[in-house]
Write a protein that holds these residues in place. Structure first.
Motif, PDB file in Angstrom:
ATOM      1  N   LYS A 160       0.816  -1.214   0.000  1.00 16.97           N
ATOM      2  CA  LYS A 160       0.000   0.000   0.000  1.00 16.97           C
ATOM      3  C   LYS A 160       0.852   1.268   0.000  1.00 16.97           C
ATOM      4  N   GLU A 161       2.124   1.148   0.366  1.00 18.81           N
ATOM      5  CA  GLU A 161       3.007   2.307   0.260  1.00 18.81           C
ATOM      6  C   GLU A 161       3.242   2.653  -1.209  1.00 18.81           C
ATOM      7  N   TYR A 162       3.503   1.644  -2.032  1.00 18.79           N
ATOM      8  CA  TYR A 162       3.683   1.902  -3.461  1.00 18.79           C
ATOM      9  C   TYR A 162       2.378   2.408  -4.084  1.00 18.79           C
ATOM     10  N   ILE A 163       1.247   1.941  -3.561  1.00 18.48           N
ATOM     11  CA  ILE A 163      -0.055   2.295  -4.121  1.00 18.48           C
ATOM     12  C   ILE A 163      -0.507   3.678  -3.678  1.00 18.48           C
ATOM     13  N   ALA A 164      -0.297   4.019  -2.403  1.00 19.29           N
ATOM     14  CA  ALA A 164      -0.975   5.212  -1.876  1.00 19.29           C
ATOM     15  C   ALA A 164      -0.120   6.112  -0.997  1.00 19.29           C
ATOM     16  N   GLN A 165       0.573   5.561   0.002  1.00 18.69           N
ATOM     17  CA  GLN A 165       1.164   6.436   1.019  1.00 18.69           C
ATOM     18  C   GLN A 165       2.558   6.935   0.669  1.00 18.69           C
ATOM     19  N   PHE A 214      12.888   0.362  -0.200  1.00 19.69           N
ATOM     20  CA  PHE A 214      13.461  -0.627  -1.112  1.00 19.69           C
ATOM     21  C   PHE A 214      12.481  -0.967  -2.239  1.00 19.69           C
ATOM     22  N   PRO A 215      12.968  -1.582  -3.308  1.00 16.68           N
ATOM     23  CA  PRO A 215      12.067  -2.055  -4.364  1.00 16.68           C
ATOM     24  C   PRO A 215      11.114  -3.141  -3.846  1.00 16.68           C
ATOM     25  N   PRO A 216      10.057  -3.443  -4.592  1.00 17.56           N
ATOM     26  CA  PRO A 216       9.058  -4.403  -4.111  1.00 17.56           C
ATOM     27  C   PRO A 216       9.600  -5.791  -3.790  1.00 17.56           C
ATOM     28  N   GLU A 217      10.475  -6.355  -4.624  1.00 25.20           N
ATOM     29  CA  GLU A 217      10.902  -7.741  -4.415  1.00 25.20           C
ATOM     30  C   GLU A 217      11.638  -7.940  -3.094  1.00 25.20           C
ATOM     31  N   PRO A 218      12.690  -7.167  -2.780  1.00 26.29           N
ATOM     32  CA  PRO A 218      13.327  -7.365  -1.472  1.00 26.29           C
ATOM     33  C   PRO A 218      12.421  -6.975  -0.305  1.00 26.29           C
ATOM     34  N   SER A 219      11.527  -6.024  -0.539  1.00 28.82           N
ATOM     35  CA  SER A 219      10.579  -5.663   0.522  1.00 28.82           C
ATOM     36  C   SER A 219       9.683  -6.843   0.862  1.00 28.82           C
ATOM     37  N   MET A 220       9.208  -7.544  -0.177  1.00 33.57           N
ATOM     38  CA  MET A 220       8.366  -8.720   0.052  1.00 33.57           C
ATOM     39  C   MET A 220       9.169  -9.837   0.715  1.00 33.57           C
ATOM     40  N   ALA A 275       0.587  -4.424 -11.593  1.00 30.51           N
ATOM     41  CA  ALA A 275      -0.352  -3.294 -11.634  1.00 30.51           C
ATOM     42  C   ALA A 275       0.240  -2.050 -10.972  1.00 30.51           C
ATOM     43  N   ILE A 276       1.046  -2.252  -9.922  1.00 35.82           N
ATOM     44  CA  ILE A 276       1.755  -1.120  -9.310  1.00 35.82           C
ATOM     45  C   ILE A 276       2.722  -0.516 -10.316  1.00 35.82           C
ATOM     46  N   ASP A 277       3.479  -1.371 -10.985  1.00 37.34           N
ATOM     47  CA  ASP A 277       4.454  -0.907 -11.976  1.00 37.34           C
ATOM     48  C   ASP A 277       3.777  -0.144 -13.116  1.00 37.34           C
ATOM     49  N   GLN A 278       2.551  -0.514 -13.435  1.00 41.02           N
ATOM     50  CA  GLN A 278       1.792   0.149 -14.501  1.00 41.02           C
ATOM     51  C   GLN A 278       1.053   1.392 -14.001  1.00 41.02           C
ATOM     52  N   ASN A 279       1.187   1.708 -12.694  1.00 48.79           N
ATOM     53  CA  ASN A 279       0.496   2.844 -12.081  1.00 48.79           C
ATOM     54  C   ASN A 279      -1.018   2.705 -12.129  1.00 48.79           C
ATOM     55  N   PHE A 280      -1.511   1.478 -12.179  1.00 49.40           N
ATOM     56  CA  PHE A 280      -2.960   1.269 -12.254  1.00 49.40           C
ATOM     57  C   PHE A 280      -3.657   1.746 -10.987  1.00 49.40           C
ATOM     58  N   PHE A 281      -3.204   1.258  -9.828  1.00 52.95           N
ATOM     59  CA  PHE A 281      -3.838   1.648  -8.571  1.00 52.95           C
ATOM     60  C   PHE A 281      -3.747   3.159  -8.363  1.00 52.95           C
ATOM     61  N   GLN A 282      -2.559   3.686  -8.618  1.00 57.72           N
ATOM     62  CA  GLN A 282      -2.324   5.100  -8.378  1.00 57.72           C
ATOM     63  C   GLN A 282      -3.266   5.976  -9.209  1.00 57.72           C
ATOM     64  N   GLN A 283      -3.473   5.601 -10.472  1.00 56.99           N
ATOM     65  CA  GLN A 283      -4.335   6.387 -11.340  1.00 56.99           C
ATOM     66  C   GLN A 283      -5.796   6.266 -10.933  1.00 56.99           C
ATOM     67  N   GLU A 284      -6.222   5.078 -10.560  1.00 60.24           N
ATOM     68  CA  GLU A 284      -7.604   4.877 -10.124  1.00 60.24           C
ATOM     69  C   GLU A 284      -7.914   5.745  -8.894  1.00 60.24           C
ATOM     70  N   ILE A 285      -6.981   5.764  -7.947  1.00 59.97           N
ATOM     71  CA  ILE A 285      -7.186   6.552  -6.728  1.00 59.97           C
ATOM     72  C   ILE A 285      -7.176   8.042  -7.051  1.00 59.97           C
ATOM     73  N   GLY A 328      19.106  -1.826  -2.925  1.00 49.57           N
ATOM     74  CA  GLY A 328      18.819  -0.667  -3.760  1.00 49.57           C
ATOM     75  C   GLY A 328      17.621   0.113  -3.241  1.00 49.57           C
ATOM     76  N   GLU A 329      17.257   1.173  -3.959  1.00 49.51           N
ATOM     77  CA  GLU A 329      16.116   2.005  -3.581  1.00 49.51           C
ATOM     78  C   GLU A 329      15.072   1.995  -4.695  1.00 49.51           C
ATOM     79  N   TYR A 330      13.819   2.141  -4.289  1.00 51.45           N
ATOM     80  CA  TYR A 330      12.717   2.134  -5.259  1.00 51.45           C
ATOM     81  C   TYR A 330      12.480   3.536  -5.808  1.00 51.45           C
ATOM     82  N   LYS A 331      12.258   3.608  -7.112  1.00 47.24           N
ATOM     83  CA  LYS A 331      11.885   4.872  -7.744  1.00 47.24           C
ATOM     84  C   LYS A 331      10.618   4.615  -8.554  1.00 47.24           C
TER      85      LYS A 331
END
Length: 553
Positions: free
Chosen positions: A195-200, A205-211, A430-440, A545-548
């Motif tokens: 939800k951080e990548y989606i909204a907050q 870190f990037p999604p994979e190591p975060s998971m 879907a996060i990578d495609q900015n789908f959630f972000q655009q919908e919100i 690494g860091e997420y951008k």
């Protein structure tokens, strides 16, 4: 159509013919999320409704009516006020104040440097230390934060995400210092990076190591901290970013399913970790829509966990959730009105079956709450629990044609989103495609336009305004000296600790992060050596690494 349904339809047609001669108010009849609302609901709105399949009984699958058989007749929800500001000692005093006033659980708010993984003396922390939450740099601060608060007797929720593994280990080590083994600790770490990548947007870190860190927590908690909720899958921040209720429901559950799939992919049995997943929802101002959202969430989760993921333990089917009243519904104008908004939102959460609740203070739209405002917010819950009678009956709105129809509508809207997310390749894609972000973003824009055009009334903002009115309430202010004192304590700690031991534990953490070893025991070693959060995060940054975020136009 049965004879009974035909009878109802004929009666409804006659009623509508008469009612049609009566003028309606000039406004849109829809939920706060813009779902249209009928003027009347009857059994005809529930033609596909099956009591045992869709509703059942409290504590029974699919848990539409609640996850416990006796709900609040057995035990009231946990009253948990989100609190944290300035230094650990300042926050410790506030926690003791809240516990003395009758709060039954603690909920920790951290400052922005802590949330973003920076120590208080980092250049990026300048001016932010202790401002919106408590500053935690090391185990020393965590020990101070819970000084005199026995961790085997209190449940603690901690709202932290990217550095969740570190903060959680600090809490475990604090329990050790108190003589409380990790097996006895109870509480929740938010730890919801999706939800951080989606909204907050407070990622590191990037999604994979975060998971990977999250599944490491799953595995460690199963064996060593079995009473702990390892993720609080959060729709709250998705809603605060501007989503509709249906988006909050769908995106939150989609994140939950992604964590389940990650745990399974990491080699864990679903019934090992799923019983300790919890949820965190927003309680917005539209009373019935929110109640329907919670009921639909329980039903969807139970069915998916049993039917798709093959969970056999009924505890894996339970959607247990904390609720916080909607910060985004509060207004700086006429802030006392926020007390009323919060009371209605809290009642919706309780009638929807929440397990714990935070009620916002009237001044939180302006600053961190004062003690008086916090007490009013807590008293709101206590009046709700002990005076209104809403805790006496389990799921009292069940069978309401409107509530049941709206619950099914929310479920259908969520399923539509699940299909779209699946088509896009899943949550991470879907996060990578900015789908959630655009919908919100689109939903937030639509909502604000409705307020700006006065199609939606917000009392004290675009209607019922008092000309020349000024806000005259006490505001909590953070003394700038607090930051200087926090930095001085941190630098003193670095001078006096065993720095050889710190370097050894950080090197071991680096090797664990670079390999496949579970990182949690190594983080615990660093914490016990009084390595700082910033030092541990820097090691992880160098490995992960860091997420951008990809820009979208």
């Amino acid at each position: 159509m049965s004879e009974r349904q035909k009878e109802i339809k004929d009666g409804l047609d006659r009623w509508r013919e008469t009612r049609g001669r009566m003028a309606d108010r000039d406004c849109r009849f829809e939920t706060v999320s813009s779902l249209p609302v009928n003027d009347l609901y009857t059994p005809l709105d529930l033609t596909d409704f099956d009591y045992m399949r869709d509703l059942g009984f409290p504590g029974d699958y699919p848990y539409t009516r609640g996850v416990q058989g006796n709900m609040y007749r057995g035990r009231l929800w946990t009253m948990r006020q989100f609190a944290g500001f300035a230094t650990a000692s300042d926050s410790n005093r506030r926690y003791k104040y809240l516990l003395e006033k009758g709060q039954t659980g603690l909920s920790v708010a951290f400052d922005m440097p802590t949330i973003m993984g920076y120590d208080s003396d980092h250049p990026r922390a300048l001016g932010e230390v202790g401002r919106v939450g408590v500053a935690i740099d090391s185990l020393q601060d965590m020990e101070t934060l819970f000084d005199g608060i026995p961790l085997d007797q209190v449940s603690t929720s901690m709202t932290i995400n990217a550095p969740a593994s570190i903060i959680w280990c600090m809490y475990i080590a604090t329990g050790e210092k108190q003589g409380v083994p990790s097996e006895k600790l109870t509480g929740t770490i938010q730890n919801d990076i999706l939800k951080e990548y989606i909204a907050q947007k407070s990622w590191i870190f990037p999604p994979e190591p975060s998971m990977r860190l999250i599944t490491d927590i799953f595995a460690y908690a199963c064996r060593h901290v079995p009473k702990w909720n390892t993720v609080s899958i959060s729709g709250y921040h998705i809603r605060e970013a501007g989503s509709t209720a249906a988006q909050e429901l769908a995106f939150t559950l989609a994140d939950g399913f992604a964590y389940v799939e990650a745990g399974i992919a990491a080699g864990l049995d679903v019934d090992e970790f799923a019983p300790r997943l919890s949820f965190f929802f927003n309680a917005h101002i539209d009373f019935f829509e929110e109640i329907a959202k919670y009921r639909a969430a329980r039903r969807i989760w139970a069915r998916r966990m049993k039917e798709k993921y093959g969970a056999k333990n009924p505890k894996s089917w339970l959607l247990r959730f904390h609720t916080q009243t909607a910060g985004c519904s509060l207004t700086a104008q006429q802030p006392e009105n926020n007390i009323v908004r919060t009371a209605y939102e809290a009642m919706g959460a309780v009638l929807g079956g929440t397990q714990s609740l935070h009620t916002n203070s009237m001044d939180e739209v302006l600053a961190l709450p004062t003690e008086k405002a916090v007490q009013i917010a807590l008293r709101t819950q206590q009046i709700l629990a002990h005076e209104t009678g809403v805790a006496n009956v389990i799921d009292p709105l069940a069978g309401s044609y409107y509530v049941e129809a709206l619950t099914s509508k929310m479920e259908a809207e969520a399923e539509r989103y699940f299909e779209e997310i699946e088509k896009r390749g899943g949550v991470l894609a879907a996060i990578d495609q900015n789908f959630f972000q655009q919908e919100i973003a689109d939903a937030a824009y639509h909502y604000q336009r409705a307020i700006d055009s006065r199609q939606r009334i917000q009392v004290g903002v675009n209607e019922f305004v008092n000309p020349g009115e000024t806000v005259d309430i006490e505001i909590l202010k953070i003394d700038p000296q607090i930051e200087k004192d926090q930095v001085a304590r941190l630098q003193k700690l670095r001078r006096e600790r065993d720095n050889i031991r710190v370097r050894e534990t950080l090197d071991a953490l680096r090797r664990a992060c670079a390999g496949t070893e579970n990182a949690i025991p190594r983080i615990l070693d660093c914490v016990r050596a009084y390595a700082t959060e910033g030092e541990m995060i820097q090691v992880m940054r160098e490995v992960f690494g860091e997420y951008k975020e990809k820009p979208t136009f």
